[in-house]
Scaffold this motif. Structure first.
Motif, mmCIF file in Angstrom:
data_model
loop_
_atom_site.group_PDB
_atom_site.id
_atom_site.type_symbol
_atom_site.label_atom_id
_atom_site.label_comp_id
_atom_site.label_asym_id
_atom_site.label_seq_id
_atom_site.Cartn_x
_atom_site.Cartn_y
_atom_site.Cartn_z
ATOM 1 N N TRP A 89 58.400 13.372 41.154
ATOM 2 C CA TRP A 89 58.079 14.593 41.890
ATOM 3 C C TRP A 89 59.264 15.546 41.844
ATOM 4 N N TYR A 90 58.958 16.838 41.723
ATOM 5 C CA TYR A 90 60.007 17.852 41.597
ATOM 6 C C TYR A 90 59.775 18.971 42.618
ATOM 7 N N GLN A 91 60.877 19.397 43.228
ATOM 8 C CA GLN A 91 60.831 20.549 44.133
ATOM 9 C C GLN A 91 61.554 21.712 43.461
ATOM 10 N N HIS A 92 60.882 22.873 43.420
ATOM 11 C CA HIS A 92 61.451 24.072 42.799
ATOM 12 C C HIS A 92 61.717 25.098 43.905
ATOM 13 N N ASN A 120 55.195 11.299 50.696
ATOM 14 C CA ASN A 120 55.201 11.730 52.087
ATOM 15 C C ASN A 120 56.576 12.267 52.469
ATOM 16 N N ILE A 121 56.573 13.371 53.220
ATOM 17 C CA ILE A 121 57.804 13.907 53.810
ATOM 18 C C ILE A 121 57.718 13.620 55.295
ATOM 19 N N ASP A 122 58.582 12.740 55.803
ATOM 20 C CA ASP A 122 58.449 12.254 57.171
ATOM 21 C C ASP A 122 58.690 13.344 58.208
ATOM 22 N N SER A 123 59.686 14.167 57.996
ATOM 23 C CA SER A 123 60.018 15.212 58.979
ATOM 24 C C SER A 123 60.435 16.464 58.225
ATOM 25 N N VAL A 124 59.516 17.422 58.145
ATOM 26 C CA VAL A 124 59.784 18.596 57.326
ATOM 27 C C VAL A 124 60.834 19.486 57.974
ATOM 28 N N SER A 125 61.555 20.231 57.129
ATOM 29 C CA SER A 125 62.550 21.199 57.580
ATOM 30 C C SER A 125 62.518 22.380 56.625
ATOM 31 N N ASP A 126 63.345 23.392 56.931
ATOM 32 C CA ASP A 126 63.411 24.575 56.070
ATOM 33 C C ASP A 126 63.684 24.218 54.617
ATOM 34 N N GLY A 127 64.533 23.203 54.415
ATOM 35 C CA GLY A 127 64.920 22.835 53.056
ATOM 36 C C GLY A 127 63.789 22.270 52.229
ATOM 37 N N ASP A 128 62.675 21.922 52.872
ATOM 38 C CA ASP A 128 61.530 21.385 52.131
ATOM 39 C C ASP A 128 60.614 22.478 51.602
#
Length: 347
Positions: free
Chosen positions: A11-14, A31-39
């Motif tokens: 998986w890649y984040q751009h 799964n992203i357990d706790s999202v934040s601005d950086g996600d």
């Protein structure tokens, strides 16, 4: 690795600044357990087999994370109610419509918001009072919640409901006897009691959102007994009487106008079948009556009268917002006129 297919997934984040490999996984989900601005950013994935064959990179999916999700509160059909009316508070989450439950809060005239005991009624975003009562008068706000970890929105804007009772134990008497007043006028507000309750105080909720007692500031009033005297009017708001035991009078919306034209209209509800008289007043000459056009809910009712409009026999259909306009002197603010029906009078 997915044993059923033999594929391993990457998986890649751009983001705007870079591309990074977020994870590899033995499953086709991540799964992203706790999202934040950086996600925040665009996400893609690709698969690889045991012998090194790669799939094409997937289409991108955009994830946006906001620190302050906004809840917006509105009222339908209106904030001014007669006892027994139905009203709905509508809580919406800006930019997101699914998965939310809502909590509802009311300020019961003591400057402290309390969560409503039947708050679960707002699970669908609506909180409905099918038969409003005087004790529903207050300032409301809401907040949204969703997810197993209970992610909350910010508190919403506030909305105020004002419920006029059929037979209140106390009445707010205003002199001069009208709902609209020019700036810098003197004004007297008295609590006329029918139940021998004690400790009546005149309160107001200003247009700027402040809840105040008459004597809370020397800049707006002083109270002697059950009478509040204002030397110089300058702030619009809703005024009512409040007793030590928690009883309240019907609220009155007082508009203070900086212009030269105001509407003289009844302070309290008019009984169905009675006559209704409206006058258009000019600031100067104590004040003089102007020839004017009269409007209801923004539509012209009567054109260029002598400054006075009379409806001989009112019905519930005459309830609404009224104003007047002079071609040279200007236009008055709008005032709500409530009509009390026969069934309400007999209760």
């Amino acid at each position: 690795m997915d044993q059923s297919t033999g594929w391993q997934f990457y998986w890649y984040q751009h983001t705007q600044k870079h591309q990074k490999n977020t994870t590899d996984t033995n499953s086709y989900t991540v799964n992203i357990d706790s999202v934040s601005d950086g996600d925040s950013g665009k996400y893609t994935c690709r698969g690889t087999t045991r012998d090194g064959q790669n799939s094409e990179i997937s289409d991108a999916v955009t994830l946006t994370v906001s620190n302050e999700t906004e809840a917006v509160l509105s009222v339908s059909p209106q904030k001014w109610l007669t006892e027994g009316d139905s009203v709905t508070l509508i809580c919406e989450v800006y930019g997101s419509s699914t998965g939310w439950t809502f909590s509802w809060y009311r300020d019961d005239n003591d400057c402290k918001y309390k969560v409503l005991s039947d708050s679960s009624r707002g699970a669908g975003g609506n909180y409905t009072l099918s038969s409003a009562a005087v004790n529903h008068t207050g300032v409301y706000k809401c907040r949204g919640e969703r997810g197993e970890r209970a992610y909350y929105t910010e508190y919403s804007n506030t909305q105020t409901l004002w419920v006029t009772g059929v037979s209140p134990s106390v009445s707010l008497i205003i002199s001069p006897n009208r709902t609209q007043h020019f700036t810098s006028e003197s004004l007297s507000l008295s609590c006329e009691d029918q139940s021998n309750s004690t400790g009546w105080t005149v309160r107001r909720y200003t247009d700027s959102g402040y809840l105040q007692d008459c004597s809370s500031s020397i800049y707006w009033g002083s109270q002697t007994g059950s009478t509040c005297r204002i030397s110089y009017t300058y702030t619009s708001g809703v005024y009512w009487c409040h007793s030590e035991s928690g009883e309240i009078s019907n609220p009155v919306n007082i508009t203070v106008h900086h212009g030269d034209v105001i509407l003289e209209s009844p302070v309290h509800p008019v009984a169905e079948g009675d006559s209704l008289t409206l006058r258009c007043l000019y600031r100067y000459k104590n004040p003089s009556v102007l020839t004017a056009d009269f409007y209801k809910d923004g539509s012209l009712l009567q054109k260029q009268t002598t400054g006075e409009m009379i409806i001989p026999t009112v019905s519930k259909s005459h309830e609404g917002f009224y104003s007047c306009k002079h071609t040279e002197r200007g236009e008055s603010p709008k005032s709500w006129i409530s009509i009390r029906g026969e069934t309400e009078l007999n209760n």
